[in-house]
Scaffold this motif. Sequence first.
Motif, PDB file in Angstrom:
ATOM      1  N   LYS A   2       0.823  -1.204   0.000  1.00  0.00           N
ATOM      2  CA  LYS A   2       0.000   0.000   0.000  1.00  0.00           C
ATOM      3  C   LYS A   2       0.861   1.259   0.000  1.00  0.00           C
ATOM      4  O   LYS A   2       1.914   1.324   0.609  1.00  0.00           O
ATOM      5  CB  LYS A   2      -0.949   0.022   1.205  1.00  0.00           C
ATOM      6  N   TYR A  37       3.676   8.705  -5.224  1.00  0.00           N
ATOM      7  CA  TYR A  37       2.853   7.680  -4.593  1.00  0.00           C
ATOM      8  C   TYR A  37       1.645   8.329  -3.933  1.00  0.00           C
ATOM      9  O   TYR A  37       1.739   9.434  -3.416  1.00  0.00           O
ATOM     10  CB  TYR A  37       3.659   6.932  -3.516  1.00  0.00           C
ATOM     11  N   SER A  39      -1.354   7.491  -0.945  1.00  0.00           N
ATOM     12  CA  SER A  39      -1.483   6.608   0.218  1.00  0.00           C
ATOM     13  C   SER A  39      -2.415   5.432  -0.046  1.00  0.00           C
ATOM     14  O   SER A  39      -2.275   4.390   0.575  1.00  0.00           O
ATOM     15  CB  SER A  39      -1.942   7.396   1.444  1.00  0.00           C
ATOM     16  N   VAL A  40      -3.363   5.567  -0.953  1.00  0.00           N
ATOM     17  CA  VAL A  40      -4.307   4.481  -1.211  1.00  0.00           C
ATOM     18  C   VAL A  40      -3.917   3.604  -2.395  1.00  0.00           C
ATOM     19  O   VAL A  40      -4.552   2.589  -2.654  1.00  0.00           O
ATOM     20  CB  VAL A  40      -5.745   5.022  -1.412  1.00  0.00           C
ATOM     21  N   THR A  42      -1.525   1.020  -4.764  1.00  0.00           N
ATOM     22  CA  THR A  42      -0.799  -0.221  -4.500  1.00  0.00           C
ATOM     23  C   THR A  42       0.408  -0.252  -5.426  1.00  0.00           C
ATOM     24  O   THR A  42       0.282   0.007  -6.625  1.00  0.00           O
ATOM     25  CB  THR A  42      -1.701  -1.445  -4.762  1.00  0.00           C
ATOM     26  N   ARG A 108      -8.041  -4.627   5.891  1.00  0.00           N
ATOM     27  CA  ARG A 108      -8.599  -5.223   4.670  1.00  0.00           C
ATOM     28  C   ARG A 108      -9.935  -4.581   4.289  1.00  0.00           C
ATOM     29  O   ARG A 108     -10.302  -4.566   3.111  1.00  0.00           O
ATOM     30  CB  ARG A 108      -8.743  -6.727   4.832  1.00  0.00           C
ATOM     31  N   TYR A 111      -8.589  -1.447   2.624  1.00  0.00           N
ATOM     32  CA  TYR A 111      -7.747  -1.770   1.466  1.00  0.00           C
ATOM     33  C   TYR A 111      -7.882  -3.254   1.143  1.00  0.00           C
ATOM     34  O   TYR A 111      -7.042  -4.066   1.553  1.00  0.00           O
ATOM     35  CB  TYR A 111      -6.282  -1.439   1.756  1.00  0.00           C
ATOM     36  N   ASP A 113      -7.225  -5.040  -1.285  1.00  0.00           N
ATOM     37  CA  ASP A 113      -6.126  -5.665  -2.025  1.00  0.00           C
ATOM     38  C   ASP A 113      -4.803  -5.650  -1.254  1.00  0.00           C
ATOM     39  O   ASP A 113      -3.767  -6.023  -1.790  1.00  0.00           O
ATOM     40  CB  ASP A 113      -5.945  -5.000  -3.386  1.00  0.00           C
ATOM     41  N   ALA A 114      -4.838  -5.249   0.007  1.00  0.00           N
ATOM     42  CA  ALA A 114      -3.606  -5.196   0.809  1.00  0.00           C
ATOM     43  C   ALA A 114      -3.022  -6.599   0.969  1.00  0.00           C
ATOM     44  O   ALA A 114      -3.741  -7.562   1.222  1.00  0.00           O
ATOM     45  CB  ALA A 114      -3.889  -4.593   2.178  1.00  0.00           C
TER      46      ALA A 114
END
Length: 183
Positions: A2, A37, A39-40, A42, A108, A111, A113-114
């Motif tokens: 992330k 980048y 923060s949210v 990937t 999760r 996010y 997809d973390a």
Amino acid sequence: MKGVVFTEFMELVESRMGLDMLDRIITEAQLPNDGAYTSVGTYDHAELVRLVMALSSATGLAIPALVHMFGQHLFQRFSVGYPALFADATNAYDFLSRIDEVIHVEVRKLYPDAELPKLACERPAPGELVLLYSSPRGFADLAAGLIDGCIAHFGESITVTRTDLPRQDNLHRTRFHMAVAAA
């Protein structure tokens, strides 16, 4: 990985070593996005590794020490940014024991997809906690820094013994044995 991890790493470098150092390592790391980048977002964890390697080259500090320092910083930032995750924890063992079953569940939700490490805990005796870190990415130094940051956050005197274990099923594994320090 992330983007919040990347943005916090850059914040650490800028706040402790200056904007010139941050610019230097972004240039040296030759990142595909030139260090942009969110923060949210990937991103490939290899990009963080390249940033850390560039910082090590620029400062002469060992990579494990830099990653450990970042873990401590990250824990402090998480405690400020996500106070609700700390509300029910009264000590380091309470907090660390809740990471996989409570905190990672909440992460999760935010996010989906973390890609999070597995952190299994056991309490072998009073005053002791064993945390087994396993992840396809070898960031045990980051985990060690987060653990030390947690201990400092709660102001406790706990000794940590780290044992790097053989890889299993393509996972890096590390055992952290914690014990309340004798008075």
